[in-house]
Motif scaffolding. Structure first.
Motif, PDB file in Angstrom:
ATOM      1  N   ASP A  27       0.832  -1.207   0.000  1.00 18.44           N
ATOM      2  CA  ASP A  27       0.000   0.000   0.000  1.00 18.44           C
ATOM      3  C   ASP A  27       0.864   1.255   0.000  1.00 18.44           C
ATOM      4  OD1 ASP A  27      -2.257  -1.579   0.075  1.00 18.44           O
ATOM      5  OD2 ASP A  27      -2.458  -1.491   2.250  1.00 18.44           O
ATOM      6  N   GLY A  28       0.668   2.099  -1.002  1.00 16.03           N
ATOM      7  CA  GLY A  28       1.432   3.330  -1.109  1.00 16.03           C
ATOM      8  C   GLY A  28       2.795   3.146  -1.742  1.00 16.03           C
ATOM      9  N   LEU A  30       3.850  -0.261  -3.926  1.00 17.23           N
ATOM     10  CA  LEU A  30       3.577  -0.915  -5.206  1.00 17.23           C
ATOM     11  C   LEU A  30       2.320  -0.358  -5.853  1.00 17.23           C
ATOM     12  CD1 LEU A  30       4.380  -4.686  -4.493  1.00 17.23           C
ATOM     13  CD2 LEU A  30       5.749  -3.044  -5.798  1.00 17.23           C
ATOM     14  N   ILE A  31       1.353   0.012  -5.018  1.00 17.62           N
ATOM     15  CA  ILE A  31       0.099   0.559  -5.544  1.00 17.62           C
ATOM     16  C   ILE A  31      -0.174   1.921  -4.927  1.00 17.62           C
ATOM     17  CG2 ILE A  31      -0.860  -1.757  -5.854  1.00 17.62           C
ATOM     18  CD1 ILE A  31      -2.724  -1.156  -3.451  1.00 17.62           C
ATOM     19  N   ALA A  32      -0.958   2.708  -5.628  1.00 20.23           N
ATOM     20  CA  ALA A  32      -1.420   3.980  -5.085  1.00 20.23           C
ATOM     21  C   ALA A  32      -2.615   3.713  -4.174  1.00 20.23           C
ATOM     22  CB  ALA A  32      -1.819   4.926  -6.213  1.00 20.23           C
ATOM     23  N   GLY A  33      -2.595   4.283  -2.990  1.00 20.88           N
ATOM     24  CA  GLY A  33      -3.715   4.113  -2.078  1.00 20.88           C
ATOM     25  C   GLY A  33      -3.598   2.864  -1.231  1.00 20.88           C
ATOM     26  N   PHE A  34      -4.746   2.437  -0.692  1.00 21.15           N
ATOM     27  CA  PHE A  34      -4.782   1.335   0.261  1.00 21.15           C
ATOM     28  C   PHE A  34      -5.705   0.234  -0.255  1.00 21.15           C
ATOM     29  CE2 PHE A  34      -3.626   5.093   2.616  1.00 21.15           C
ATOM     30  CZ  PHE A  34      -2.572   4.643   3.409  1.00 21.15           C
ATOM     31  N   SER A  35      -5.186  -0.973  -0.298  1.00 26.60           N
ATOM     32  CA  SER A  35      -5.970  -2.099  -0.807  1.00 26.60           C
ATOM     33  C   SER A  35      -7.201  -2.354   0.050  1.00 26.60           C
ATOM     34  CB  SER A  35      -5.097  -3.352  -0.866  1.00 26.60           C
ATOM     35  OG  SER A  35      -4.505  -3.623   0.400  1.00 26.60           O
ATOM     36  N   ALA A  36      -7.103  -2.095   1.361  1.00 22.40           N
ATOM     37  CA  ALA A  36      -8.239  -2.351   2.245  1.00 22.40           C
ATOM     38  C   ALA A  36      -9.445  -1.496   1.882  1.00 22.40           C
ATOM     39  CB  ALA A  36      -7.842  -2.102   3.696  1.00 22.40           C
ATOM     40  N   VAL A  37      -9.201  -0.309   1.334  1.00 23.88           N
ATOM     41  CA  VAL A  37     -10.305   0.581   0.972  1.00 23.88           C
ATOM     42  C   VAL A  37     -11.165  -0.050  -0.117  1.00 23.88           C
ATOM     43  CG1 VAL A  37     -10.885   2.818  -0.047  1.00 23.88           C
ATOM     44  CG2 VAL A  37      -9.079   2.653   1.677  1.00 23.88           C
ATOM     45  N   TYR A 194      11.703  -1.347  -0.213  1.00 26.14           N
ATOM     46  CA  TYR A 194      10.940  -0.199  -0.694  1.00 26.14           C
ATOM     47  C   TYR A 194       9.672  -0.053   0.146  1.00 26.14           C
ATOM     48  CZ  TYR A 194      13.864  -0.982  -4.852  1.00 26.14           C
ATOM     49  OH  TYR A 194      14.925  -1.171  -5.712  1.00 26.14           O
ATOM     50  N   THR A 195       9.474   1.110   0.731  1.00 26.82           N
ATOM     51  CA  THR A 195       8.276   1.345   1.536  1.00 26.82           C
ATOM     52  C   THR A 195       7.981   2.833   1.625  1.00 26.82           C
ATOM     53  OG1 THR A 195       7.205   0.991   3.682  1.00 26.82           O
ATOM     54  CG2 THR A 195       9.559   1.465   3.712  1.00 26.82           C
ATOM     55  N   ASP A 196       6.733   3.140   1.969  1.00 25.52           N
ATOM     56  CA  ASP A 196       6.320   4.541   2.077  1.00 25.52           C
ATOM     57  C   ASP A 196       6.174   5.007   3.516  1.00 25.52           C
ATOM     58  OD1 ASP A 196       3.997   2.853   2.446  1.00 25.52           O
ATOM     59  OD2 ASP A 196       2.794   4.680   2.348  1.00 25.52           O
ATOM     60  N   SER A 197       6.332   4.102   4.497  1.00 22.68           N
ATOM     61  CA  SER A 197       5.933   4.439   5.864  1.00 22.68           C
ATOM     62  C   SER A 197       7.079   4.366   6.872  1.00 22.68           C
ATOM     63  CB  SER A 197       4.811   3.501   6.318  1.00 22.68           C
ATOM     64  OG  SER A 197       4.451   3.759   7.659  1.00 22.68           O
ATOM     65  N   HIS A 198       7.067   5.307   7.807  1.00 23.59           N
ATOM     66  CA  HIS A 198       8.038   5.290   8.908  1.00 23.59           C
ATOM     67  C   HIS A 198       7.815   4.089   9.823  1.00 23.59           C
ATOM     68  CE1 HIS A 198       4.439   7.031  10.742  1.00 23.59           C
ATOM     69  NE2 HIS A 198       4.931   6.668  11.902  1.00 23.59           N
ATOM     70  N   PRO A 212      13.235   4.509   0.644  1.00 28.87           N
ATOM     71  CA  PRO A 212      11.915   5.115   0.883  1.00 28.87           C
ATOM     72  C   PRO A 212      11.250   5.479  -0.443  1.00 28.87           C
ATOM     73  CG  PRO A 212      13.567   6.037   2.359  1.00 28.87           C
ATOM     74  CD  PRO A 212      14.314   5.212   1.356  1.00 28.87           C
ATOM     75  N   THR A 213      10.009   5.058  -0.585  1.00 25.11           N
ATOM     76  CA  THR A 213       9.283   5.230  -1.840  1.00 25.11           C
ATOM     77  C   THR A 213       7.936   5.878  -1.550  1.00 25.11           C
ATOM     78  OG1 THR A 213      10.360   3.234  -2.695  1.00 25.11           O
ATOM     79  CG2 THR A 213       8.410   4.023  -3.875  1.00 25.11           C
ATOM     80  N   ASN A 214       7.691   7.035  -2.132  1.00 27.22           N
ATOM     81  CA  ASN A 214       6.497   7.827  -1.796  1.00 27.22           C
ATOM     82  C   ASN A 214       6.414   8.036  -0.283  1.00 27.22           C
ATOM     83  OD1 ASN A 214       5.742   7.586  -4.579  1.00 27.22           O
ATOM     84  ND2 ASN A 214       4.827   5.592  -4.116  1.00 27.22           N
ATOM     85  N   PRO A 215       7.512   8.448   0.358  1.00 32.13           N
ATOM     86  CA  PRO A 215       7.558   8.444   1.825  1.00 32.13           C
ATOM     87  C   PRO A 215       6.570   9.425   2.450  1.00 32.13           C
ATOM     88  CG  PRO A 215       9.421   9.657   0.928  1.00 32.13           C
ATOM     89  CD  PRO A 215       8.748   8.988  -0.234  1.00 32.13           C
ATOM     90  N   ASN A 216       5.977   8.990   3.573  1.00 27.90           N
ATOM     91  CA  ASN A 216       5.155   9.928   4.331  1.00 27.90           C
ATOM     92  C   ASN A 216       6.074  10.951   5.008  1.00 27.90           C
ATOM     93  OD1 ASN A 216       6.233   8.650   6.626  1.00 27.90           O
ATOM     94  ND2 ASN A 216       4.373   7.464   7.032  1.00 27.90           N
ATOM     95  N   ARG A 217       5.475  11.915   5.666  1.00 24.78           N
ATOM     96  CA  ARG A 217       6.261  13.042   6.186  1.00 24.78           C
ATOM     97  C   ARG A 217       7.343  12.580   7.153  1.00 24.78           C
ATOM     98  NH1 ARG A 217       5.401  16.026  10.630  1.00 24.78           N
ATOM     99  NH2 ARG A 217       3.358  15.069  10.918  1.00 24.78           N
ATOM    100  N   ARG A 218       7.004  11.676   8.045  1.00 26.06           N
ATOM    101  CA  ARG A 218       7.980  11.238   9.043  1.00 26.06           C
ATOM    102  C   ARG A 218       9.105  10.422   8.408  1.00 26.06           C
ATOM    103  NH1 ARG A 218       4.846   8.967  14.266  1.00 26.06           N
ATOM    104  NH2 ARG A 218       7.030   8.583  14.865  1.00 26.06           N
ATOM    105  N   LEU A 219       8.769   9.570   7.456  1.00 26.13           N
ATOM    106  CA  LEU A 219       9.818   8.792   6.799  1.00 26.13           C
ATOM    107  C   LEU A 219      10.692   9.691   5.931  1.00 26.13           C
ATOM    108  CD1 LEU A 219      11.246   6.185   6.166  1.00 26.13           C
ATOM    109  CD2 LEU A 219       9.519   5.696   4.415  1.00 26.13           C
ATOM    110  N   ALA A 220      10.092  10.680   5.287  1.00 23.11           N
ATOM    111  CA  ALA A 220      10.886  11.609   4.473  1.00 23.11           C
ATOM    112  C   ALA A 220      11.910  12.336   5.334  1.00 23.11           C
ATOM    113  CB  ALA A 220       9.963  12.605   3.772  1.00 23.11           C
ATOM    114  N   ALA A 221      11.506  12.703   6.553  1.00 23.95           N
ATOM    115  CA  ALA A 221      12.436  13.390   7.456  1.00 23.95           C
ATOM    116  C   ALA A 221      13.579  12.467   7.865  1.00 23.95           C
ATOM    117  CB  ALA A 221      11.682  13.892   8.684  1.00 23.95           C
ATOM    118  N   VAL A 222      13.256  11.213   8.167  1.00 26.59           N
ATOM    119  CA  VAL A 222      14.290  10.243   8.542  1.00 26.59           C
ATOM    120  C   VAL A 222      15.235   9.997   7.363  1.00 26.59           C
ATOM    121  CG1 VAL A 222      14.721   7.849   9.218  1.00 26.59           C
ATOM    122  CG2 VAL A 222      12.853   9.124  10.284  1.00 26.59           C
ATOM    123  N   ALA A 223      14.664   9.866   6.166  1.00 27.65           N
ATOM    124  CA  ALA A 223      15.483   9.614   4.982  1.00 27.65           C
ATOM    125  C   ALA A 223      16.457  10.761   4.735  1.00 27.65           C
ATOM    126  CB  ALA A 223      14.584   9.408   3.763  1.00 27.65           C
TER     127      ALA A 223
END
Length: 416
Positions: A27-28, A30-37, A194-198, A212-223
């Protein structure tokens, strides 16, 4: 230069062999968005989830996001909703949802990354907190053989409403990756994740190539702090207003294009001159409005074998524009009967001599092909999607026989 060559260069130039692992979040990433949705929407649309269930789901998700509920608690709530559901029913549902919603959510950039790792002989794995019903079709589509995910308990072919420990979340992802590495001889120090989440930091920290791939704000800061190269994909997800406007204008430009084509048609009393100018104009104007730039390899084959039956893999509404841009003149299309009723395209297609096929009546479909064969013999080319429907992925589906019957009947070649 190959598409996405810059993205895959480090893989192409890096170490090869199965000792190098390539781990992918879903989620986020390999694919855009969340599969659970997609699954939630299906349950709502089918009536299998009532208002109370929806409220419970939203509250559980909110508590999880606020840190008041752990992931095990969230997955426990999810599993409880599925109590006593036959596993086969859930497997069939997962395939339908993949074809309807998730296949088109896969980032082309993700496909390129996976293909690059496969070329190098790396060991590929999906590692996700989602269940296998959400991610196995995605992994299969991409050719990723190892699926590390959260498992729901099944007894006698039915879900029990419980999940199996451990969940593949946070530290659980690192644990699952280590187990796969031990089993298959993967050197984590040479591996990619490869992941988008911290929330995936435990696994990011044990691989030699955290990405980091399409990183959220917290992961982008760590990266940024640790010097990890991050990348963002933009080819999927919710389109912006400008994209919607450009696409709408591109498709709607078929109307003024056919109006312009009417001028030589009236002057020359030639319907074909009118259609040819309209097709050429729409291809040029429409692709310009949509911001589409084509790189064509083997362009000579568009002209060296005419008339011909041109076949293509139908994936989106813009395919019509691309065909007009490429083929330009002296061809007619083959379309499903339902397209005739489209208020925008139906009249234009009919005016252009499109052959409409009833996909649900074999005899009528065969009868409709006779004018198409006559058009081929008269020097016109045909364009048809041999799969008979739109493809949710770049992977080719089974072909129907119509294109081949028409080519043989008209004595012309097939040009893919």
């Amino acid at each position: 230069m190959a598409l996405h060559a810059d993205l895959t260069r480090e893989i192409d130039e890096g170490p090869a062999g199965p000792a190098v692992g390539a781990f992918f979040d879903v989620d986020g990433t390999l694919i855009a968005g969340f599969s659970a949705v997609a699954f939630l929407r299906d349950r709502l649309a089918s009536g299998r989830m009532g208002a109370r269930d929806l409220v419970d789901a939203l509250l559980s998700t909110a508590r999880f996001r606020l840190g008041r509920l752990g992931f095990s608690g969230l997955i426990a709530a999810t599993a409880a909703w599925l109590r006593d559901v036959p596993e086969q029913e859930l497997e069939e549902l997962s395939e339908r949802i993949f074809a309807r919603a998730l296949a088109t959510a896969i980032y082309p950039e993700s496909r390129a990354l996976v293909q690059a790792h496969r070329r190098r002989g790396h060991t590929l794995a999906v590692v996700s907190s989602a269940t296998r019903y959400q991610i196995e079709p995605i992994a299969r589509e991409l050719g990723i053989p190892n699926v590390l995910c959260t498992r729901l308990e099944v007894q006698n072919g039915r879900l029990t409403g419980r999940h199996l420990w451990p969940t593949v979340y946070g530290g659980g992802k690192a644990m699952a990756a280590r187990e796969l590495a031990r089993a298959q001889g993967i050197d984590l120090a040479q591996s990619y994740f490869y992941t988008d989440s911290h929330e995936d930091l435990p696994l990011l920290e044990i691989v030699g190539r955290p990405r980091p791939t399409n990183p959220n704000r917290r992961l982008a800061a760590v990266a940024a702090l640790r010097g990890w190269p991050a990348r963002r994909f933009t080819t999927r997800g919710t389109p912006g207003l400008v994209d919607v406007v450009r696409s709408s204008l591109a498709l709607a430009s078929i109307v003024p294009s056919f109006a312009l084509g009417a001028v030589p048609g009236v002057l020359n009393w030639s319907r074909r001159d009118m259609v040819n100018l309209a097709i050429t104009t729409w291809g040029e104007v429409g692709t310009a409005l949509a911001g589409v730039h084509l790189q064509v390899h083997g362009e000579e084959h568009l002209w060296s074998h005419r008339p011909a039956v041109f076949v293509f893999n139908h994936q989106s509404a813009i395919d019509m524009l691309l065909l007009c841009k490429l083929l330009r003149r002296d061809f007619v299309g083959v379309a499903k009967q339902e397209a005739r009723r489209n208020p925008l395209f139906g009249p234009a297609f009919a005016l252009a001599g499109t052959v409409f096929i009833d996909r649900f009546d074999r005899q009528r479909a065969i009868a409709a092909l006779r004018p198409a064969i006559a058009a081929l013999k008269a020097g016109m080319s045909l364009v048809i999607a041999p799969e008979g429907t739109r493809s949710p992925t770049p992977r080719l589906g089974p072909f129907k026989k119509g294109a081949f019957h028409m080519a043989m009947g008209g004595g012309v070649p097939i040009v893919p």
